[in-house]
Design an enzyme around this catalytic site. Sequence first.
Site, PDB file in Angstrom:
ATOM      1  N   ASN A 256     -10.553  -3.111  -6.079  1.00  0.00           N
ATOM      2  CA  ASN A 256      -9.783  -2.213  -6.960  1.00  0.00           C
ATOM      3  C   ASN A 256     -10.462  -1.939  -8.310  1.00  0.00           C
ATOM      4  OD1 ASN A 256      -6.454  -3.306  -5.870  1.00  0.00           O
ATOM      5  ND2 ASN A 256      -7.759  -1.627  -5.127  1.00  0.00           N
TER       6      ASN A 256
ATOM      7  N   ASP B 272       0.836  -1.202   0.000  1.00  0.00           N
ATOM      8  CA  ASP B 272       0.000   0.000   0.000  1.00  0.00           C
ATOM      9  C   ASP B 272       0.872   1.253   0.000  1.00  0.00           C
ATOM     10  OD1 ASP B 272      -2.391   1.354  -0.050  1.00  0.00           O
ATOM     11  OD2 ASP B 272      -2.670   1.339   2.120  1.00  0.00           O
TER      12      ASP B 272
HETATM   13  C1  FPP Z   1      -1.899   0.182  -3.320  1.00  0.00           C
HETATM   14  O1  FPP Z   1      -1.524   1.507  -3.461  1.00  0.00           O
HETATM   15  C2  FPP Z   1      -1.412  -0.657  -4.396  1.00  0.00           C
HETATM   16  C3  FPP Z   1      -2.190  -1.211  -5.354  1.00  0.00           C
HETATM   17  C4  FPP Z   1      -3.625  -1.018  -5.438  1.00  0.00           C
HETATM   18  C5  FPP Z   1      -1.667  -2.037  -6.414  1.00  0.00           C
HETATM   19  C6  FPP Z   1      -0.351  -2.714  -6.210  1.00  0.00           C
HETATM   20  C7  FPP Z   1       0.281  -2.761  -7.521  1.00  0.00           C
HETATM   21  C8  FPP Z   1       1.593  -2.673  -7.778  1.00  0.00           C
HETATM   22  C9  FPP Z   1       2.602  -2.625  -6.725  1.00  0.00           C
HETATM   23  C10 FPP Z   1       2.077  -2.596  -9.171  1.00  0.00           C
HETATM   24  C11 FPP Z   1       1.709  -3.729 -10.099  1.00  0.00           C
HETATM   25  C12 FPP Z   1       2.022  -5.057  -9.574  1.00  0.00           C
HETATM   26  C13 FPP Z   1       2.722  -6.044 -10.184  1.00  0.00           C
HETATM   27  C14 FPP Z   1       2.757  -7.337  -9.518  1.00  0.00           C
HETATM   28  C15 FPP Z   1       3.491  -5.902 -11.411  1.00  0.00           C
HETATM   29  P1  FPP Z   1      -2.644   2.652  -3.421  1.00  0.00           P
HETATM   30  O2  FPP Z   1      -2.812   3.112  -4.824  1.00  0.00           O
HETATM   31  O3  FPP Z   1      -3.863   2.170  -2.748  1.00  0.00           O
HETATM   32  O4  FPP Z   1      -1.892   3.728  -2.560  1.00  0.00           O
HETATM   33  P2  FPP Z   1      -2.554   4.844  -1.618  1.00  0.00           P
HETATM   34  O5  FPP Z   1      -3.191   4.127  -0.471  1.00  0.00           O
HETATM   35  O6  FPP Z   1      -1.376   5.663  -1.203  1.00  0.00           O
HETATM   36  O7  FPP Z   1      -3.532   5.603  -2.464  1.00  0.00           O
END
Ligand code: FPP
Length: 243
Positions: free
Chosen positions: A87, A39
Amino acid sequence: MNPLTKGFEGIISPDSVEANLLKKLDPIRLPQHIAIIMDGNGRWARIRKLPRIQGHRAGVKSVKSVIEYAARLTIPVLTLYAFSSENWKRPEHEVNTLWRLLRQYLRSDLVTLQQNNIRFNTIGRISELPSTVQKQLAHVIQETSSNTGMKLFLALNYSGRTELVDVFNKLLKSRNDFPIEAFDIESCLYTAGLPDPDLLVRTGGEMRISNFLLWQIAYSEIYVTDVLWPDFGGLHLLKAVHE
Ligand code: FPP
């Protein structure tokens, strides 16, 4: 020599913080399964006044380095929460970018998975993903299926509650003798046959489970760090394991 330092020979200097932490780890008490809620990509981008997708792009670098690091540490199972069922509610452009980043990762890093003897797999409702993503996932699963090292799972279109719904439906279809026992449920989980996570790591500082592995984390140690996912690397993972 501590057997855990073996995987890092020539990579970290013998008197570094990392080397000292590695020396302190007891190989017998190493987690058998680490699960990570990645996250903080969005916040990482916002701090830098960048679009959110740049945060996800930076997050892929952490994915790569943590996977390699965990394999060197000889962690048997690593599960990364890459895309939750919730998501899908994000803007279409962001969702499409996440699938594009995943496809790029699968294309570019199959070779790294092979070099590190990592067996790749997924959990979640994969049949609901775009067909191009499904094809590429199936290819990497097949190509790495005879690897004998770390098992890597990407949780994609995953939700702990949905997993349990799938388990109960499977049981209702396949059985006519009741009551069911805990081991019946375990045998139908997406993670059937795997040890439960003994360590659950969450980056980005929020104290939430976010519908991740609800059944499996009953006894897991929970480690929450304020470090945002794109800033998280091998040394952070090592600190979590150490703690
Ligand atoms: C949370 O950050 C992360 C995600 C929803 C997606 C995770 C994806 C990746 C790390 C990249 C793609 C993955 C692979 C395996 C190639 P957020 O956007 O919720 O962050 P925030 O809470 O700060 O808004």
